[in-house]
Motif scaffolding. Structure first.
Motif, PDB file in Angstrom:
ATOM      1  N   GLN A 175       0.831  -1.195   0.000  1.00 53.50           N
ATOM      2  CA  GLN A 175       0.000   0.000   0.000  1.00 53.50           C
ATOM      3  C   GLN A 175       0.874   1.256   0.000  1.00 53.50           C
ATOM      4  O   GLN A 175       0.604   2.204  -0.739  1.00 53.50           O
ATOM      5  N   ASP A 182      -8.869   5.306  -2.320  1.00 55.07           N
ATOM      6  CA  ASP A 182      -7.881   4.921  -1.308  1.00 55.07           C
ATOM      7  C   ASP A 182      -8.325   3.675  -0.541  1.00 55.07           C
ATOM      8  O   ASP A 182      -7.513   2.792  -0.263  1.00 55.07           O
ATOM      9  N   GLN A 228       1.132   3.992  -3.052  1.00 56.26           N
ATOM     10  CA  GLN A 228       0.912   5.425  -2.844  1.00 56.26           C
ATOM     11  C   GLN A 228       2.116   6.235  -3.293  1.00 56.26           C
ATOM     12  O   GLN A 228       1.980   7.316  -3.832  1.00 56.26           O
TER      13      GLN A 228
END
Length: 131
Positions: free
Chosen positions: A56, A79, A60
């Motif tokens: 994750q 998200d 990002q």
């Protein structure tokens, strides 16, 4: 004089060998299997969560283009969906063998459990002599 007193056996005390009861051994074996299962599951869960978190963070970091349009990334559900996707990917990677973190953690937890059992057995023997 009896033969038992000549060998140092005191009358009135039963001198039987310590024999573990079958029920005690079965409970210990079941407890050990349960602990092993818990250790393996915990180690794999930890690796899965760790991989999901790393994926994750990587997504990002690398998921947005420099000088890109921020309006495309304005979706509030994006998200959350990407977080779920990365956690699922981490769980899949762990199920397929992972990167070895679960194995290392499992080995250390097994050593710790063996040490705990050894200390417990010394402090509180589960099988005692019958008097």
């Amino acid at each position: 004089m009896s033969t038992s007193s000549s060998f140092g056996i005191m009358p009135g005390i039963v001198n039987e060998p310590v024999i573990p009861q079958v029920g005690d051994l079965a409970r210990q074996a079941a407890s050990t299997r349960t602990e092993n299962t818990k250790i393996e599951k915990s180690a794999k869960d930890f690796e899965s969560i760790l991989l999901g978190s790393w994926l994750q963070q990587a997504e990002q970091s690398f998921g947005s283009l420099p000088d890109g349009d921020d309006d495309e990334d304005a979706d509030s559900g994006k998200d959350q969906l990407q977080g779920l996707a990365m956690q699922s990917l981490g769980a899949s990677m762990t199920a397929a063998g992972g990167i070895g973190i679960a194995k290392m953690i499992s080995q250390q937890l097994h050593k710790a459990e063996e040490a705990r059992v050894a200390v417990t057995d010394q402090a509180h023997p589960s099988v005692t002599q019958k008097l």
